[in-house]
Design a protein around this motif. Structure first.
Motif, PDB file in Angstrom:
ATOM      1  N   TYR B  31       0.632  -1.188   0.111  1.00 46.76           N
ATOM      2  CA  TYR B  31       0.332   0.077   0.178  1.00 46.76           C
ATOM      3  C   TYR B  31       1.056   0.875  -0.250  1.00 46.76           C
ATOM      4  O   TYR B  31       1.398   1.324   0.598  1.00 46.76           O
ATOM      5  CB  TYR B  31      -0.999  -0.010   1.520  1.00 46.76           C
ATOM      6  N   TYR B  35      -0.257  11.916   0.286  1.00 48.67           N
ATOM      7  CA  TYR B  35      -0.723  13.418   0.604  1.00 48.67           C
ATOM      8  C   TYR B  35      -0.408  14.984   0.425  1.00 48.67           C
ATOM      9  O   TYR B  35       0.843  14.877   0.264  1.00 48.67           O
ATOM     10  CB  TYR B  35      -0.683  13.098   2.195  1.00 48.67           C
ATOM     11  N   LEU B  45      -5.626  13.295   1.131  1.00 56.33           N
ATOM     12  CA  LEU B  45      -5.414  12.010   0.381  1.00 56.33           C
ATOM     13  C   LEU B  45      -5.497  12.497  -0.761  1.00 56.33           C
ATOM     14  O   LEU B  45      -6.858  13.053  -1.230  1.00 56.33           O
ATOM     15  CB  LEU B  45      -6.111  10.982   0.695  1.00 56.33           C
ATOM     16  N   TYR B  48      -3.761   7.212  -3.626  1.00 54.11           N
ATOM     17  CA  TYR B  48      -3.345   5.464  -3.788  1.00 54.11           C
ATOM     18  C   TYR B  48      -3.356   4.468  -4.530  1.00 54.11           C
ATOM     19  O   TYR B  48      -4.044   4.684  -5.667  1.00 54.11           O
ATOM     20  CB  TYR B  48      -4.318   5.117  -2.008  1.00 54.11           C
ATOM     21  N   VAL B  50      -3.257  -0.196  -4.226  1.00 55.85           N
ATOM     22  CA  VAL B  50      -2.860  -1.272  -2.973  1.00 55.85           C
ATOM     23  C   VAL B  50      -2.039  -2.052  -3.479  1.00 55.85           C
ATOM     24  O   VAL B  50      -1.815  -3.037  -3.009  1.00 55.85           O
ATOM     25  CB  VAL B  50      -4.384  -1.760  -2.976  1.00 55.85           C
ATOM     26  N   PHE B  90       3.235  14.342   0.473  1.00 55.08           N
ATOM     27  CA  PHE B  90       4.065  13.204   1.770  1.00 55.08           C
ATOM     28  C   PHE B  90       3.658  12.325   1.057  1.00 55.08           C
ATOM     29  O   PHE B  90       2.371  12.102   0.481  1.00 55.08           O
ATOM     30  CB  PHE B  90       3.334  13.806   2.911  1.00 55.08           C
ATOM     31  N   ARG B  97      -4.197  -3.426   3.800  1.00 52.23           N
ATOM     32  CA  ARG B  97      -5.144  -3.298   5.203  1.00 52.23           C
ATOM     33  C   ARG B  97      -5.571  -4.773   5.237  1.00 52.23           C
ATOM     34  O   ARG B  97      -5.623  -4.760   6.155  1.00 52.23           O
ATOM     35  CB  ARG B  97      -6.445  -2.807   5.095  1.00 52.23           C
ATOM     36  N   GLY B 100      -4.549  -6.741   8.638  1.00 51.87           N
ATOM     37  CA  GLY B 100      -4.132  -6.217   9.624  1.00 51.87           C
ATOM     38  C   GLY B 100      -2.963  -4.724  10.645  1.00 51.87           C
ATOM     39  O   GLY B 100      -3.424  -4.891  11.893  1.00 51.87           O
ATOM     40  N   TYR B 102      -1.947  -1.409  10.195  1.00 49.84           N
ATOM     41  CA  TYR B 102      -2.686   0.033   9.352  1.00 49.84           C
ATOM     42  C   TYR B 102      -1.221   1.148   9.765  1.00 49.84           C
ATOM     43  O   TYR B 102      -1.301   2.322   9.129  1.00 49.84           O
ATOM     44  CB  TYR B 102      -3.638   0.243  10.384  1.00 49.84           C
ATOM     45  N   GLU B 103      -0.078   0.619  10.521  1.00 51.93           N
ATOM     46  CA  GLU B 103       0.270   2.084  10.580  1.00 51.93           C
ATOM     47  C   GLU B 103       1.026   2.666   8.842  1.00 51.93           C
ATOM     48  O   GLU B 103       1.625   0.838   8.426  1.00 51.93           O
ATOM     49  CB  GLU B 103       1.836   1.411  11.193  1.00 51.93           C
ATOM     50  N   GLN B 104       0.698   3.502   8.783  1.00 50.27           N
ATOM     51  CA  GLN B 104       1.813   3.885   7.991  1.00 50.27           C
ATOM     52  C   GLN B 104       3.572   4.718   8.069  1.00 50.27           C
ATOM     53  O   GLN B 104       3.558   5.560   9.262  1.00 50.27           O
ATOM     54  CB  GLN B 104       1.006   5.203   7.369  1.00 50.27           C
ATOM     55  N   PHE B 106       6.518   8.078   6.475  1.00 48.07           N
ATOM     56  CA  PHE B 106       5.998   8.400   5.908  1.00 48.07           C
ATOM     57  C   PHE B 106       7.772   9.352   5.743  1.00 48.07           C
ATOM     58  O   PHE B 106       8.572   8.471   6.025  1.00 48.07           O
ATOM     59  CB  PHE B 106       5.583  10.138   7.337  1.00 48.07           C
ATOM     60  N   GLY B 107       7.348   9.340   4.258  1.00 52.29           N
ATOM     61  CA  GLY B 107       8.670  10.202   3.922  1.00 52.29           C
ATOM     62  C   GLY B 107       8.932  11.287   4.198  1.00 52.29           C
ATOM     63  O   GLY B 107       8.126  12.085   4.612  1.00 52.29           O
TER      64      GLY B 107
END
Lengths: 111, 115
Positions: B31, B35, B45, B48, B50, B90, B97, B100, B102-104, B106-107
């Protein structure tokens, strides 16, 4: 439109005090996350709370979730100057692949 | 691991110019997302993905295109820059997802100014 809204927009406290930030959202969620952003940097994940959880702890962080009120709070205990940053809540909704962020709370911790 | 990398860090464009913001991750995340962050508005957003070959629109997709030919890369194209696209961009990645998780991640962001 944004899903989460943080309150307050800005918060200034002394080192050692506790900081509480609130997040309200509009629709049913799968989980809610809190992120921190230091000035000029990307976001860093702090903690995730699932919709079937009411409270979660991680170090000096305590997160609560009230799905009936569609709200969450982030408590930072014994704050430090290094906690100075913006804090964002982000919501994951069911059957949706995107994540919505609030506008953030800017926390300033004075030494 | 380098995590999520973005280039360039800063860019100034004239109205009507086009450019591509680069994003790469080395965590084998399926994923990925883009943003934009404007003052007082949090992150919104744009697009995106998947997985490789699959992209979808987010909240504010107009004026932006994306493609995902590999798992690692997710470039964002501005076709004809407008002053309203002045923002900090970003890129983020995460496990699917369905895992389980969900932590993203980031650059560091790209600060874009359109004059």
């Amino acid at each position: 439109s944004q899903q989460g809204e943080e309150d307050p927009q800005a918060l200034s406290i002394q080192e050692g005090e506790n900081a509480t930030m609130n997040c309200s959202y509009k629709t049913s969620i799968n989980n809610l996350q809190w992120y921190r952003q230091n000035s000029g940097r990307g976001l860093v994940h702090l903690i995730l709370i699932r919709s079937n959880e009411r409270e979660k702890h991680s170090g000096r962080l305590r997160v609560t979730l009230d799905t009936s009120k569609k709200s969450s709070s982030l408590l930072i205990t014994a704050s430090r100057a290094a906690d100075t940053a913006s804090y964002f809540c982000a919501t994951d909704m069911y059957n949706n692949n995107d994540m919505r962020f609030g506008a953030g709370t800017r926390l300033t911790v004075k030494p | 691991n380098a995590g999520v990398t973005q280039t360039p860090k800063f860019q100034v464009l004239k109205t009507g110019q086009s450019m591509t913001l680069q994003c790469a991750q080395d965590m084998n995340h399926e994923y990925m997302s883009w943003y934009r962050q404007d003052p007082g508005m949090g992150l919104r957003l744009i697009h995106y993905s998947v997985g490789a070959g699959i992209t979808d629109q987010g909240e504010v997709p107009n004026g932006y295109n994306v493609s995902r030919s590999t798992t690692e890369d997710f470039p964002l194209r501005l076709l004809s820059a407008a002053p309203s696209q002045t923002s900090v961009y970003f890129c983020a990645s995460s496990y699917p997802r369905t895992s389980g998780s969900y932590e993203q991640y980031f650059g560091p962001g790209t600060r874009l100014t359109v004059t």
